[in-house]
Motif scaffolding. Structure first.
Motif, PDB file in Angstrom:
ATOM      1  N   ASP A   1       0.842  -1.205   0.000  1.00 51.32           N
ATOM      2  CA  ASP A   1       0.000   0.000   0.000  1.00 51.32           C
ATOM      3  C   ASP A   1       0.874   1.252   0.000  1.00 51.32           C
ATOM      4  O   ASP A   1       0.571   2.240  -0.677  1.00 51.32           O
TER       5      ASP A   1
ATOM      6  N   PHE B   1       4.065   5.640  -5.437  1.00 52.16           N
ATOM      7  CA  PHE B   1       3.996   5.664  -6.909  1.00 52.16           C
ATOM      8  C   PHE B   1       3.081   6.803  -7.338  1.00 52.16           C
ATOM      9  O   PHE B   1       3.403   7.590  -8.225  1.00 52.16           O
TER      10      PHE B   1
ATOM     11  N   GLY C   1      -5.704  -7.779 -20.327  1.00 53.36           N
ATOM     12  CA  GLY C   1      -5.151  -6.430 -20.345  1.00 53.36           C
ATOM     13  C   GLY C   1      -4.460  -6.035 -19.059  1.00 53.36           C
ATOM     14  O   GLY C   1      -3.827  -4.992 -18.984  1.00 53.36           O
ATOM     15  N   ASP C   2      -4.617  -6.891 -18.034  1.00 55.85           N
ATOM     16  CA  ASP C   2      -4.109  -6.540 -16.710  1.00 55.85           C
ATOM     17  C   ASP C   2      -2.971  -7.470 -16.298  1.00 55.85           C
ATOM     18  O   ASP C   2      -3.113  -8.683 -16.380  1.00 55.85           O
ATOM     19  N   MET C   3      -1.838  -6.866 -15.866  1.00 52.37           N
ATOM     20  CA  MET C   3      -0.646  -7.645 -15.541  1.00 52.37           C
ATOM     21  C   MET C   3      -0.421  -7.795 -14.034  1.00 52.37           C
ATOM     22  O   MET C   3       0.596  -8.332 -13.613  1.00 52.37           O
ATOM     23  N   HIS C   4      -1.318  -7.281 -13.217  1.00 52.67           N
ATOM     24  CA  HIS C   4      -1.104  -7.357 -11.768  1.00 52.67           C
ATOM     25  C   HIS C   4      -1.379  -8.772 -11.261  1.00 52.67           C
ATOM     26  O   HIS C   4      -2.473  -9.292 -11.450  1.00 52.67           O
TER      27      HIS C   4
ATOM     28  N   ILE D   1      -0.146 -10.028  -7.944  1.00 50.00           N
ATOM     29  CA  ILE D   1       0.091 -10.306  -6.516  1.00 50.00           C
ATOM     30  C   ILE D   1      -1.195 -10.620  -5.753  1.00 50.00           C
ATOM     31  O   ILE D   1      -1.276 -11.631  -5.046  1.00 50.00           O
TER      32      ILE D   1
ATOM     33  N   LYS E   1      -4.094 -11.537  -6.940  1.00 46.57           N
ATOM     34  CA  LYS E   1      -4.678 -12.771  -7.485  1.00 46.57           C
ATOM     35  C   LYS E   1      -3.986 -13.986  -6.896  1.00 46.57           C
ATOM     36  O   LYS E   1      -4.634 -14.935  -6.455  1.00 46.57           O
TER      37      LYS E   1
ATOM     38  N   ALA F   1      -4.969 -14.422  -3.232  1.00 45.19           N
ATOM     39  CA  ALA F   1      -6.319 -14.971  -3.104  1.00 45.19           C
ATOM     40  C   ALA F   1      -6.286 -16.460  -3.454  1.00 45.19           C
ATOM     41  O   ALA F   1      -6.849 -17.295  -2.736  1.00 45.19           O
TER      42      ALA F   1
ATOM     43  N   GLY G   1     -12.710 -17.146 -10.387  1.00 42.71           N
ATOM     44  CA  GLY G   1     -12.221 -15.971  -9.665  1.00 42.71           C
ATOM     45  C   GLY G   1     -11.516 -15.037 -10.629  1.00 42.71           C
ATOM     46  O   GLY G   1     -10.661 -15.465 -11.401  1.00 42.71           O
TER      47      GLY G   1
ATOM     48  N   SER H   1      -9.527 -11.201 -11.107  1.00 44.88           N
ATOM     49  CA  SER H   1      -8.879 -10.080 -10.444  1.00 44.88           C
ATOM     50  C   SER H   1      -8.635  -8.961 -11.451  1.00 44.88           C
ATOM     51  O   SER H   1      -8.274  -9.221 -12.598  1.00 44.88           O
TER      52      SER H   1
ATOM     53  N   LEU I   1      -6.912  -4.852 -11.310  1.00 45.56           N
ATOM     54  CA  LEU I   1      -6.348  -3.760 -10.512  1.00 45.56           C
ATOM     55  C   LEU I   1      -6.455  -2.417 -11.217  1.00 45.56           C
ATOM     56  O   LEU I   1      -6.029  -1.396 -10.695  1.00 45.56           O
ATOM     57  N   LEU I   2      -6.978  -2.449 -12.426  1.00 41.35           N
ATOM     58  CA  LEU I   2      -7.043  -1.213 -13.210  1.00 41.35           C
ATOM     59  C   LEU I   2      -8.494  -0.910 -13.560  1.00 41.35           C
ATOM     60  O   LEU I   2      -9.239  -1.809 -13.963  1.00 41.35           O
TER      61      LEU I   2
ATOM     62  N   ILE J   1     -16.608 -14.904  -8.718  1.00 49.67           N
ATOM     63  CA  ILE J   1     -16.192 -14.019  -7.623  1.00 49.67           C
ATOM     64  C   ILE J   1     -15.171 -13.041  -8.184  1.00 49.67           C
ATOM     65  O   ILE J   1     -14.231 -13.451  -8.862  1.00 49.67           O
TER      66      ILE J   1
ATOM     67  N   GLY K   1     -12.508  -9.544  -7.565  1.00 45.86           N
ATOM     68  CA  GLY K   1     -11.758  -8.791  -6.570  1.00 45.86           C
ATOM     69  C   GLY K   1     -10.708  -7.918  -7.218  1.00 45.86           C
ATOM     70  O   GLY K   1     -10.530  -7.934  -8.437  1.00 45.86           O
TER      71      GLY K   1
ATOM     72  N   ALA L   1      -8.271  -4.046  -6.112  1.00 45.84           N
ATOM     73  CA  ALA L   1      -8.435  -2.757  -5.420  1.00 45.84           C
ATOM     74  C   ALA L   1      -9.565  -1.860  -5.952  1.00 45.84           C
ATOM     75  O   ALA L   1     -10.311  -1.305  -5.154  1.00 45.84           O
TER      76      ALA L   1
END
Ligand code: B12
Length: 215
Positions: free
Chosen positions: A46, A52, A98-101, A103, A105, A108, A144, A146, A148-149, A175, A177, A179
């Motif tokens: 966080d 950032f 499209g999302d590379m995050h 952590i 995922k 979880a 599931g 995930s 982040l964007l 499900i 999830g 941020a």
């Protein structure tokens, strides 16, 4: 300085070996796995995000911090697994297209696996078609997702639509999830569950397989 503070500093500085060593030490000291996770590994991410945003840190530093955190996670991973029990169900999980995050995922995934589910982790940048294919192949009950964007959240909607088109929505529960994701968004796109954190993800996964079993 306590060991959890040291872990925070080491993750923010991207000191991968040190994070690994401190995670081992924290376990030896008898600190609860969940405390090491939340206060030692998740909390500094966080701070990284805030720095950032304020321009104090750049993308390469964010990547290295993420890698350092993953080293710690890898040490905790086996401790989340219960052995020798029949899986409660199968969940296909991934970070959407499209999302590379990775952590949140992976975290979880690890915790849901620890609660006795078979996890099929498709990784990052997973297209709706890949989700559909995997659900069919694995006979999964849960999906599931995930994100982040804010820009990749619509991929969650597209995945739910693809599952619907494939005639799978009466067999699987979804499900979501990450941020920026909210309960309101989950309701809007017709996801069956929303989890603000991995622990809630575990709870939702258990609830939703029961709903399916009761049919
Ligand atoms: C690390 C990081 C990165 C790393 C990712 C490394 C990796 N291997 O994952 C790298 C450097 C690659 C990265 C890249 C980018 N990032 Co980034 N990143 C972050 C950061 C700092 C931390 C994310 C994280 O890992 N948090 C820790 C985990 C544990 O938390 P979490 O993901 O939220 O997961 C928890 C819950 O949400 C939940 N959960 C999550 N998913 C799921 C799924 C299920 C099924 C369940 C049950 C639960 C669940 O459980 C988890 C545990 O409790 C965030 C800031 C932040 N505070 O979120 C920015 C952040 C997400 N990134 C951001 C941006 C803008 C980017 C880039 C676009 C930057 C750029 N200009 O290139 C790129 C996008 C690349 C792409 N296409 O994906 C923005 C997003 C803004 C927005 N609202 O859209 C953020 C918020 C930073 C900011 N404040 O501006 N990033």
């Amino acid at each position: 300085m306590g060991i959890l503070d040291e872990m925070n500093t080491s993750i923010i500085e991207g000191n991968r070996d040190k994070v690994e060593e401190l995670t081992r030490q924290a376990l030896k000291q008898g600190i609860e796995v969940s405390t090491i996770l939340s206060q030692g590994l998740i909390a500094p991410m966080d701070i990284v995000g805030q720095r950032f945003e304020s321009g104090e840190l750049y993308i390469p530093e964010m990547i290295i911090a993420g890698e350092a955190m993953t080293r710690g996670l890898n040490i905790l991973r086996p401790l989340f697994k219960e052995s020798g029990i029949k899986p409660r169900g199968t969940m296909v999980i991934g970070t959407v297209k499209g999302d590379m995050h990775s952590i949140g995922k992976s975290l979880a995934s690890m915790m849901i696996e620890g609660a006795g589910f078979k996890m099929v982790d498709l990784g990052i940048d997973v297209s709706p078609e890949q989700f559909v294919k995997s659900v069919k192949e694995e006979g999964a009950q849960l999906v599931g997702m995930s994100s982040l964007l804010t820009t990749t959240m619509p991929s969650m909607k597209a995945t739910i639509e693809a599952l619907k088109e494939a005639g799978l929505l009466d067999k699987v529960k979804t499900i979501i999830g990450g941020a920026p994701v909210t309960q309101e968004y989950a309701d809007k796109i017709g996801a069956d569950g929303y989890a603000p954190d991995a622990a809630t993800g575990v709870k939702k996964a258990k609830e939703l397989v029961q709903v399916l079993a009761a049919r």
